[in-house]
Design a protein around this motif. Structure first.
Motif, mmCIF file in Angstrom:
data_model
loop_
_atom_site.group_PDB
_atom_site.id
_atom_site.type_symbol
_atom_site.label_atom_id
_atom_site.label_comp_id
_atom_site.label_asym_id
_atom_site.label_seq_id
_atom_site.Cartn_x
_atom_site.Cartn_y
_atom_site.Cartn_z
ATOM 1 N N ALA A 127 41.814 44.654 34.807
ATOM 2 C CA ALA A 127 42.037 46.081 35.049
ATOM 3 C C ALA A 127 41.014 46.920 34.287
ATOM 4 O O ALA A 127 40.528 47.929 34.800
ATOM 5 C CB ALA A 127 43.451 46.465 34.629
ATOM 6 N N VAL A 128 40.688 46.476 33.071
ATOM 7 C CA VAL A 128 39.652 47.179 32.307
ATOM 8 C C VAL A 128 38.337 47.128 33.085
ATOM 9 O O VAL A 128 37.635 48.131 33.234
ATOM 10 C CB VAL A 128 39.492 46.549 30.905
ATOM 11 C CG1 VAL A 128 38.217 47.032 30.221
ATOM 12 C CG2 VAL A 128 40.712 46.874 30.033
ATOM 13 N N ALA A 129 38.041 45.957 33.644
ATOM 14 C CA ALA A 129 36.799 45.793 34.403
ATOM 15 C C ALA A 129 36.789 46.707 35.631
ATOM 16 O O ALA A 129 35.807 47.407 35.905
ATOM 17 C CB ALA A 129 36.633 44.337 34.827
ATOM 18 N N ARG A 130 37.901 46.715 36.334
ATOM 19 C CA ARG A 130 37.963 47.536 37.543
ATOM 20 C C ARG A 130 37.787 49.004 37.191
ATOM 21 O O ARG A 130 37.069 49.752 37.869
ATOM 22 C CB ARG A 130 39.317 47.329 38.242
ATOM 23 C CG ARG A 130 39.310 47.904 39.649
ATOM 24 C CD ARG A 130 40.673 48.021 40.245
ATOM 25 N NE ARG A 130 40.689 49.296 40.960
ATOM 26 C CZ ARG A 130 41.092 49.451 42.191
ATOM 27 N NH1 ARG A 130 41.588 48.436 42.860
ATOM 28 N NH2 ARG A 130 41.034 50.638 42.770
ATOM 29 N N GLU A 131 38.419 49.408 36.110
ATOM 30 C CA GLU A 131 38.327 50.803 35.679
ATOM 31 C C GLU A 131 36.878 51.154 35.292
ATOM 32 O O GLU A 131 36.385 52.227 35.606
ATOM 33 C CB GLU A 131 39.280 51.019 34.493
ATOM 34 C CG GLU A 131 39.479 52.448 34.094
ATOM 35 C CD GLU A 131 40.260 53.284 35.114
ATOM 36 O OE1 GLU A 131 40.931 52.680 36.002
ATOM 37 O OE2 GLU A 131 40.178 54.522 35.041
#
Lengths: 296, 536, 594
Positions: free
Chosen positions: B79-83
């Motif tokens: 999720a951090v990556a997607r954000e």
């Protein structure tokens, strides 16, 4: 710049102390430690700087181009001697590091000139700005009963000269545990936990990073303290072996002190960039397994 | 990572980095002197995010603590990556020039919105977003982890998820940016360096690579099996299946350190022949047919390699007791007893032979190690000072060597699921003054020692009517033990903790699950489902 | 950070007191009740650690409410502000007004310093003892113009100064605000004191009606450079004791690189025998606020503090009220007076520590630390409070700066002497008929001041308080100027002028001075921490006619101590701790060691 009339060249950012040492001039220091920001408290390192009204502490004053330094003037000698006399008049210095003992002698300090020190007394809670009536027969001292509260540390504050090294090592400089601070004010200032609670009740994590910076033997490991008390501690018979800690994978360097084939103390070199002399409880005290219960 | 089995960075770099992410690491207690360097960084102005189910003493230093559910790390990382990508904070230049597989990776993140991550991890979406923005914007950043990442059934995927973040933002291969697995034991890095891995020869040379093998065979004058051996969990399986019948254990106490201790006992007891070489009569040694008394730390010479790939000398300070001898002497004697004509080399002779075969170590003579206070590999020749950080090659244009691959990874829940019957998640770890199964650390008197207890949130203790010190029965799907309760505010309701140090009193590994990561062989010590019942 | 608290919990009353200052706790991790979200996220780190500067205000909140600081309360403050409890304890035990011994309840701080003890403090002490009122001795409370003085603290109600004090009044309810001080001079002669006792100090309207804020307005018209130009041409020098040229000081801060500058008004007036700043702060608080605003405008500072000694409760109320009114009137805060600059002014209360008048100790105190001085250089203009460029001016200096801008630099410089320009306040007390603050041009002879105040058979005068030195009648003709004092071997110092009549036995006076320095030494450096003790012990032995060795040995001991303290102490406290005593010896005053 000139030190005692002889030119000395140092890098920008060096202290006067660095400059003096670079020029081969010895200056006594007590509160100054190689791994710490100068506490600037003991004042034994003061020197005369031309143009400066008061003497200046060489440990914390940056060297400046063109400075004329005198490390051996009458003023300097007088201050140095009186400061050492004052320390010795209030504090037991006989287990201090070699440098302090040497300078006491070299400066001709007469630590008895202010009268016989008061005997140990348990301190009551600090009342800053107030003190008891002044004794006529004794010199006020910091002597108090030895604190032995656990199996690892001994705190003998009769030897404490309030150099702040333990506080800074426990606090902002290294460990950041802040289990001890200077409490009280003036002559009644002491190294203390909150409300002077026993160390096991405090935030202390027993890293012993305070012990390793203590210059006077006020803080020692229990093994060393017990050996000193029974008279078996003999540094001339000790060997020091540099190795690496046997616990986690950080790779802290250890100096293992052995006497008569047994480990008596472990600390870490202050000039090692991983530890700067610091360890955790396991590294400093966790070595006893090597010589307990394995001899058969 | 990317072909070298070690952390990318030096401790000194964390003192000048801008962002520190402590992910599944309680370094304040488990690696205190490493944490000193972290603290220097914080005082210099670095910000810190801590990702940990517990609000540990390390997490208490963080600007933001993210209290994730045990085993939800991949969901959080993805999720951090997607954000980061959604906000355009990824490092396009680095991705294009130095990596492969970005498109597949980006596509794999599709479902990992911060909202979904909040559902999986329990961490508020806003905090996840904060972490993404901070990591994406930082000039330099370090991710540090320990067993909170690796003691899971999907340990390798966990690590890959973190590596992906570093590749996405270019936070690797530069001074101050890197990936820092802090090693748990004095020489676990050195063991890997020396080829104590099932698929590697010294210097991380692949055992299945003809050329490497040939070098060693020439030097050693013997044949090396041309295929990878078994990692620890495969060995367990082989013991279960009777394929392994004899075991020679050096300096380990697996009966107490491995998951599912009842199973482990059965395995060891079923062996035809067990040799244990140790400095103590450990619980494992008590099952052995032969015990070889070894010299311990302080009694032998050699080297350790630290978490910053620094090889340092260890030295003998005292004589070993009784008949104990150091490991080299014992191994040589065993070899001779088996009919091979091995001399007993000095540690330095053994080291010199090894470094002639391992280019990573070649320049590290004992005299240079002494002179420089340790050397960080790679150190290919005797003029080389060693490397502060790895993978600087990824910033050359064009890059030197192969690009670094992204690996799309999917979150998978812990194997031991929470149910009404087993409603509490038990996780494990170390405490400051103790170490592993307590064989060493149990022999000094620590004023801070907390003996074997079950740590519970105050809420869980209250809802079970428990006071501190009261004994409870702790039951998992594998076993049951008794332990006194200690309430701990760092735990939230539903989360419990036990230290691993007191197997004789509270054998936490009677509860843990032997589900293991197929790639690394690590067992899922960190995620056990338990229930508790008050006794008496 | 990972702080570890003792198990003791705060009482509800202690919590309420702290929360009233800090607001409700933001999470369970900072002293609040546990909510489910606390198990999922916590914010802390740098933001939390930056709260340290609120430690003294928080300790005051507890002390004010319950009369002492308990383990539980200290723990709660520590948790709220992310301060390790040992550190917080170290701070709490540094300041004389904080109690950590669970005493609580009403307490009378009774001044027994050299002025009040000559004015009946001893009788009051006996009366309090008889009435069973808890009291403790205090160093000078800065009320020497109406000695004897007391400071009464009633937990929950706060502090009140009572002066002149008498035993019966202290046993009953403390009196409310003091009447305005008596100014013994004709108003037409006064500039710095002109509003004191005349203009209502609680009314901004009255202040502006008497010319208040004209200076700020003209300063804004002139611009910072011209403002500082006036200060330079005025040759105004600081009135706090160091006599530094003020124009250069302001210019230095203006030129300091970067933002985040601070200006500080040093209202920690604690030099025994000194009370002029109190009179100004109580009597003309808006002038202080205006002067600080001009200071900030001219130097580019956006934040200022008034650091006020803890023993001045009326000044505190007056300044707080003035700041509040100025804020409401748009004269503080964003866009001050519509002129496009911001200035935020905050009052910080000391807690009983003479040393905090030393500017680097003052910084430490504002930052929430023990008031321990720091090594200079670096100088405050470079690295001051919170490590930022900082200017510190004494209260009188700030009001004198207003006078410079009212008159113009040239006109101001015409007052006084060539080296010492402008009017100056002197605090005359002791054996005089009309103790009080006197405003005279610098260069006025000491004799004239003694006449103005009605000195009674003066034998010696202590110039500059405990840190100053005695002069005898040979020097009564000296001009009260920086150079005149220097030529006479003394100092104007804080402006204290304490008169001792020919009936004085100086032995107790000197011992009181020695006790003062011992009690007020911060304890940081060895020469001062131990030297002040040894100095007091030597005087005690001589007093008891029980010298260690001969009396000459004791003299030598005192001389050596004086040399070491003066030469090697970190700050002015230790450097001046032997000054008055040595001067008394030199002059051969009755009762001084011979």
């Amino acid at each position: 710049m000139n030190v005692n009339g002889r030119p000395v060249r140092v890098d920008a950012g060096s202290s006067i102390l660095d400059a003096c040492r670079a020029g081969g001039v010895e200056i006594p220091t007590i509160c100054h430690g190689p791994t710490m920001t100068p506490a600037n408290a003991c004042r034994v390192c003061v020197v005369e700087v031309e143009g400066s009204r008061a003497l200046v502490p060489s440990c914390s004053r940056p060297a400046e181009e063109g400075m004329e330094i005198n490390t051996d003037s009458d003023r300097v000698q007088m201050s140095r001697k009186v400061i050492l006399e004052l320390l010795g008049s209030a504090t037991e210095l006989d287990r201090s590091n070699a440098s302090i003992l040497t300078w006491l002698e070299k400066a001709g300090a007469d630590t008895a000139r202010f009268g016989p020190p008061e005997g140990p007394k348990t301190r009551h809670s600090p009342r800053p700005g107030h003190h008891d009536t002044v004794p006529i027969d004794n010199a006020a001292s910091v002597h108090e009963p030895v604190k032995i509260e656990d199996d690892l540390y001994v705190r003998d504050y009769s030897r404490c000269i309030l150099c702040y090294r333990c506080v800074d090592a426990c606090g902002i400089e290294h460990q950041n545990t802040f289990a001890i601070a200077v409490a009280g004010r003036g002559f009644d200032a002491r190294i203390s936990t909150e409300f002077d609670v026993a160390l096991p009740d405090s935030a202390c994590v027993y890293c012993g990073n305070c012990i390793t910076v203590c210059p006077t033997g006020a803080l020692t490991g229990k093994v060393e303290f017990d050996m000193r008390e029974e008279g078996s501690w003999d540094e001339s018979a000790q060997e020091v072996t540099r190795t690496v800690c046997s616990y986690c994978g950080v790779g802290c360097n250890l100096d293992v002190h052995t006497q008569d084939g047994r480990i008596v103390k472990v600390d870490s070199p202050h000039d090692h960039d991983v530890t700067l002399g610091n360890l955790c409880i396991k590294g400093r005290f966790g070595w006893t397994y090597v010589q307990s219960g394995r001899n058969d | 990572m990317f072909g070298a089995g070690g952390g990318t960075s030096s401790y000194q770099e964390i003192e000048s980095t801008d962002l520190i992410v402590m992910w599944g690491s309680n370094a304040r207690e488990a690696h205190p002197i490493f944490f000193h360097h972290v603290l220097k960084g914080l005082h210099r102005g670095a910000h810190m995010y801590a990702v940990d189910p517990r609000r540990t003493s390390s997490a208490q230093w963080a600007d933001v603590w993210l209290g994730i559910d045990v085993g939800s790390d991949i969901a959080l990382a993805n999720a951090v990556a997607r954000e980061i990508i959604d906000r355009g904070l990824e490092n396009r230049d680095f991705i294009e020039n130095a990596t492969t597989g970005f498109d597949e990776y980006a596509a794999s993140l599709d479902s990992y919105t911060v909202d979904r991550a909040e559902e999986i991890t329990g961490v508020p979406a806003a905090a996840i977003r904060d972490l993404a923005i901070a990591y994406g914007n930082a000039d330099t950043a370090q991710i540090c982890w320990t067993l909170g990442i690796t003691e899971h059934h999907n340990a390798t995927d966990n690590v890959l998820a973190l590596i992906n973040l570093a590749l996405l933002t270019g936070h690797v291969g530069r001074y101050g940016s890197g990936l820092v697995p802090v090693r748990g034991q004095n020489n676990v890095q050195g063991g890997g360096d020396m080829g104590a891995l099932p698929n590697k020869l010294p210097g991380f040379q692949d055992v299945e690579d003809e050329e490497s093998r040939a070098n060693f065979e020439a030097a050693w004058g013997s044949q090396i099996p041309p295929r990878a051996g078994k990692h620890i969990s495969q060995m367990h399986e082989a013991m279960d299946e009777g394929e392994i019948r004899a075991l020679y254990i050096i300096g380990e106490n697996p009966l107490q350190s491995e998951a599912e201790s009842a199973t482990m006992r059965r395995r060891l007891e079923n062996l035809d022949f067990l040799v244990v070489q140790d400095i103590f009569p450990t619980a494992t040694a008590e099952l052995a047919d032969v015990v070889l008394p070894a010299a311990g730390w302080g009694e032998s010479d050699g080297t350790f390699t630290s978490s910053e790939r620094r090889v340092q000398r260890v030295r003998r300070a005292i004589d070993p007791p009784g008949d104990a001898e150091d490991d080299i002497a014992l191994l040589s004697r065993v070899a001779r007893a088996m009919g091979v004509d091995w001399p007993t080399p000095s540690p330095e002779e053994a080291w010199d032979e090894m470094r002639m075969l391992s280019p990573l170590h070649r320049g590290m003579s004992y005299s240079r190690l002494q002179e420089l206070g340790g050397i960080q590999w790679p150190c290919p020749d005797d003029q080389h000072p060693g490397e502060l950080f790895l993978h600087g090659r990824l910033w050359e244009r064009p890059i030197v060597g192969p690009p670094a691959p992204f690996h799309a990874v999917e979150w998978a829940a812990p194997v031991d699921t929470l149910t009404i019957e087993y409603p509490i998640r038990l996780t494990t770890g170390r405490r400051l003054d103790s170490y592993n199964t307590g064989v060493q650390s149990g022999r000094y008197e620590s004023p801070r020692r907390i003996h074997g207890v079950l740590d519970l949130s105050p809420e869980d203790a209250a809802s079970h009517g428990l006071q501190d010190g009261q004994t409870v029965r702790v039951t998992s799907r594998r076993g049951s033990i008794e332990a006194p309760v200690r309430t701990d505010r760092s735990l939230r309701p539903g989360l419990a903790f036990m230290a691993v140090h007191f197997p004789d009193d509270t054998d936490v590994n009677a509860l843990t699950v032997d589900a293991w990561d197929p790639k690394s062989g690590t067992a899922e010590f960190k995620a056990t489902a338990i229930r508790i019942e008050a006794i008496g | 950070m990972d702080i570890r608290l003792l198990l003791d919990k705060p009482t509800e009353e202690e919590k309420v007191a702290v929360d009233a200052l800090l607001g409700p706790p933001e999470s369970a991790w900072r002293g609040g009740d546990y909510e489910p979200l606390d198990g999922r996220v916590a914010y802390g780190g740098h933001a939390a650690r930056e709260q340290r500067h609120l430690l003294l205000p928080a300790l005051h909140a507890v002390q004010d409410a319950v009369g002492s600081i308990s383990k539980g309360a200290l723990g709660y403050v520590s948790e709220r502000l992310m301060i390790p409890p040992a550190e917080a304890y170290g701070v709490a035990t540094f300041y004389a007004l904080f109690r950590t011994d669970r005493s609580g309840g009403r307490v009378v701080h009774l001044c027994d310093d050299f002025v009040c003890s000559g004015r009946g403090a001893g009788e009051i002490a006996s009366a309090l003892d008889e009435a069973g009122v808890r009291w403790e001795p205090s160093p000078c409370l800065g009320q020497c113009d109406r000695a004897p003085a007391a400071l009464v603290h009633q937990p929950g109600d706060g502090y009140v100064s009572v002066a002149p004090a008498d035993g019966s009044a202290l046993g009953a309810d403390p009196a409310s605000d003091q009447p305005p001080p008596v100014i013994h001079q004709a108003r037409t002669e006064l500039r710095l004191l002109r509003r004191v006792g005349v203009v209502e100090p609680t009314s901004l309207e009255d202040y502006t009606g008497s010319g208040g804020y004209d200076v700020l307005r003209s300063a804004i018209e002139m611009g910072p450079d011209e403002v500082i130009g006036h200060l330079e041409s005025s040759r105004l020098r600081g009135r706090g004791g160091a006599a530094f040229p003020i124009g250069a000081k302001w210019r230095g801060l203006r030129q300091a690189a970067g933002g985040g500058k601070f200006v500080i008004a040093n209202g920690d007036e604690s030099e025994p025998g000194t009370f002029k700043d109190r009179v100004l702060m109580e009597g003309d608080p808006f002038a202080l606020v205006e002067a600080m605003t001009v200071y900030a405008y001219a130097t580019g500072a956006e934040k200022g503090f008034v650091y006020l000694r803890g023993e001045y409760p009326l000044a505190e109320r007056r300044i707080l009220a003035a700041i509040a009114q100025a804020k409401r009137a748009g004269l503080l805060g964003d866009n001050v007076a519509g002129a496009g600059f911001s200035f935020d002014l905050e009052l910080r209360r000391g807690a009983g520590a003479y040393i905090c008048g030393e500017e680097t100790a003052l910084f430490a105190s504002i930052e929430g630390h023990r008031g321990e001085p720091r090594q200079k250089p670096p100088f405050p203009t470079e690295r001051g409070v919170f490590g930022m460029p900082t200017g510190v001016n004494n209260i009188e200096t700030l009001l004198a700066a207003l006078a410079v801008l009212e008159l113009g630099g040239e006109a101001f410089s015409a007052i006084g002497t060539q080296e010492s320009t402008g009017p100056k306040l002197f605090c005359v007390s002791g054996d005089v008929e009309r103790p009080g603050v006197y405003e005279v041009p610098l260069g006025t002879e000491l004799d004239e001041l003694l006449k103005l105040s009605g000195a009674i058979e003066p034998m010696a005068v202590l110039m500059g308080g405990a840190a100053g030195s005695f002069v005898d009648e040979d020097q009564f003709g000296m001009p009260l100027s920086f150079e005149g004092a220097r030529a006479a071997g003394t100092t104007l110092g804080s402006g204290a002028v304490v008169v001792f009549s020919s009936a004085t036995d100086f032995s107790p006076v000197l011992r009181r001075i020695a006790r003062f320095f011992r009690d007020e030494s911060c304890g940081q450096c060895v020469p001062c921490r131990i030297g002040t003790v040894r100095q007091e012990e030597a005087l005690a032995r001589l007093d008891a006619r029980s010298p260690l060795g001969t009396e000459a040995d004791e003299r030598r001991r005192l001389d050596d101590l004086a040399t070491a303290m003066t030469d090697s102490s970190i700050c002015g406290l230790g450097q001046t701790a032997a000054s008055a005593i040595q001067s008394a010896i030199r002059l051969g005053l009755p009762g001084a060691p011979s």
